[in-house]
Each structure stands twice: as C-alpha cells, then as structure tokens.
Design an enzyme around this catalytic site. Structure first.
Site, PDB file in Angstrom:
ATOM      1  N   SER A  15     -14.080  -8.195  -6.832  1.00  0.00           N
ATOM      2  CA  SER A  15     -13.751  -9.454  -6.174  1.00  0.00           C
ATOM      3  C   SER A  15     -15.047 -10.097  -5.691  1.00  0.00           C
ATOM      4  CB  SER A  15     -12.755  -9.226  -5.032  1.00  0.00           C
ATOM      5  OG  SER A  15     -12.308 -10.461  -4.513  1.00  0.00           O
ATOM      6  N   THR A  16     -15.163 -10.378  -4.401  1.00  0.00           N
ATOM      7  CA  THR A  16     -16.339 -11.057  -3.857  1.00  0.00           C
ATOM      8  C   THR A  16     -17.624 -10.311  -4.227  1.00  0.00           C
ATOM      9  OG1 THR A  16     -14.945 -11.675  -2.008  1.00  0.00           O
ATOM     10  CG2 THR A  16     -17.309 -12.063  -1.771  1.00  0.00           C
ATOM     11  N   HIS A  41     -11.173 -11.301  -9.197  1.00  0.00           N
ATOM     12  CA  HIS A  41     -10.458 -12.370  -8.502  1.00  0.00           C
ATOM     13  C   HIS A  41     -11.231 -13.681  -8.647  1.00  0.00           C
ATOM     14  CE1 HIS A  41      -8.976  -8.908  -5.749  1.00  0.00           C
ATOM     15  NE2 HIS A  41      -8.224  -9.009  -6.821  1.00  0.00           N
ATOM     16  N   MET A 134     -13.446  -8.051  -1.094  1.00  0.00           N
ATOM     17  CA  MET A 134     -12.776  -8.111   0.188  1.00  0.00           C
ATOM     18  C   MET A 134     -11.344  -7.586   0.060  1.00  0.00           C
ATOM     19  SD  MET A 134     -12.689 -11.564   2.505  1.00  0.00           S
ATOM     20  CE  MET A 134     -14.110 -12.130   1.587  1.00  0.00           C
ATOM     21  N   ASP A 137      -7.200  -4.595  -2.514  1.00  0.00           N
ATOM     22  CA  ASP A 137      -6.682  -4.586  -3.885  1.00  0.00           C
ATOM     23  C   ASP A 137      -7.436  -3.570  -4.734  1.00  0.00           C
ATOM     24  OD1 ASP A 137      -5.098  -5.351  -6.059  1.00  0.00           O
ATOM     25  OD2 ASP A 137      -6.525  -6.881  -6.684  1.00  0.00           O
TER      26      ASP A 137
END
Length: 192
Positions: A15-16, A41, A134, A137
């Site tokens: 993600s991030t 994401h 973050m 998940d």
C-alpha cells in the site's frame, strides 16, 4: 500456463510506499521467476498505468490482470483498482478471477482476498510477501498462507514507508522472515 500443483506462485501485497518498494523487489527477478500476483492499493485507472510503466522497466512482463488471465512464469499480474482478485483453478490451470465486491479493510482490491485464495489453492507451493502500507490489509491472509505451509515475508520497520500492514502481520505470527527491503527480492528467489 501453470498447471495446478506444478510450481510456486509469489503473492505480494503493498500500500503506502508500495510503488518504490515493489520496483526494488521486482527488479531482482529474471524471466524464469515463478508467476507473481500482486495487489497494491491505488485509485481506479492507476494500476494499468503502474503495470505499463513496470513492464517497460523490468526484465519480467507486468500487466494489469484481466478476468481469467492464466498465471505464467516470468509475469506479474496486478489486481485492477476497483476489483478484488483471487486465484482460481480454471480447467486444471491457475488463473485469476477479478470481480466487484464489498470493500475489505476499507479497500478494493484487498490483499487479504488474494492471499486467502492463494492459501486455499496453493498451500505450500506459494510465497507470501507483505510490504509497506497503512492498516491491516493482508495480515490475516498472510497468516492463512503461513498456516497452510507457504513461506511468508514481511518488510521490516526501518525500510517501510509505513510500518502498518507488515507490523500487524508480524504481531499475528504470520511472518517467517522479516527483512529490509533490499533483501526481500533475493530471499524470494532463494525460496523458489
């Protein structure tokens, strides 16, 4: 096409901070690497651009996944933004199912959805990798993979842009190897 039960599959979630992390991991892979399925994401439209950019810069092929794409050695299938992606058995071959669904952990695609399907279909014939990001998940899915015999890797705190997803996975006992980003690609290769 990859027959069910013939080779390993690498499943990666991020993600991030994931764009840079993925580039660093994937750049290590030769064209003979086992199939890779990937969730990052991103907003709709961006996964196609991301896959196209990686495809130009890496030795391996990268594409945004489409419904019923088969898993192929030397190829990365990126889950399309706005759809979940899971591994399925299609006529005795491994393929992806990209589908609309409810958000999981407030995101779609969800790393957990992918990892749960990998655990179900591949058991010990998989490697799960959870990179920077973050939230939580992917943590439970990585635990399911580990419990089904897969080798699992989590990015360490020091090299994560956000030490959220890999931290939760570590706390759950889902991580076999917690490593700095620059060691993850080589570790994956050593496991296949």
């Amino acid at each position: 096409m990859l027959s069910v039960g013939t080779r390993k599959v690498i499943a990666i979630g991020a993600s991030t901070g994931g764009v840079e992390a993925l580039e660093q991991v994937l750049t290590k892979f030769p064209t003979t690497v086992p199939p890779i399925v990937l969730v990052i994401h991103m907003p709709p439209g961006f996964t196609k651009l991301f896959a196209a950019r990686l495809n130009k810069s890496l030795k391996i092929a990268v594409k945004e996944a489409q419904q019923e794409d088969y898993l192929l050695p030397g190829q990365v299938l990126v889950a399309p933004a706005g759809k979940h992606m899971k591994i399925v058995n299609l006529n005795g071959k491994l393929a992806v199912d990209c589908f609309l669904g409810e958000k999981v952990h407030h995101v779609i695609p969800s790393v957990d959805v992918l990892f749960e399907s990998v655990a179900k279909n591949l058991q010990k014939d998989a490697i799960g990798v959870l990179l920077t990001g973050m939230g939580a998940d992917g943590a439970r899915g990585l635990l399911t993979m580990r419990n089904n015999g897969a080798a699992t890797i989590g990015q360490d705190k020091e090299t994560s842009a956000i030490y959220g997803m890999p931290k939760v996975a570590k706390e759950l006992g889902a991580v076999d190897y917690e490593l700095p980003l620059d060691q993850i690609g080589n570790k994956i290769l050593s496991l296949v």
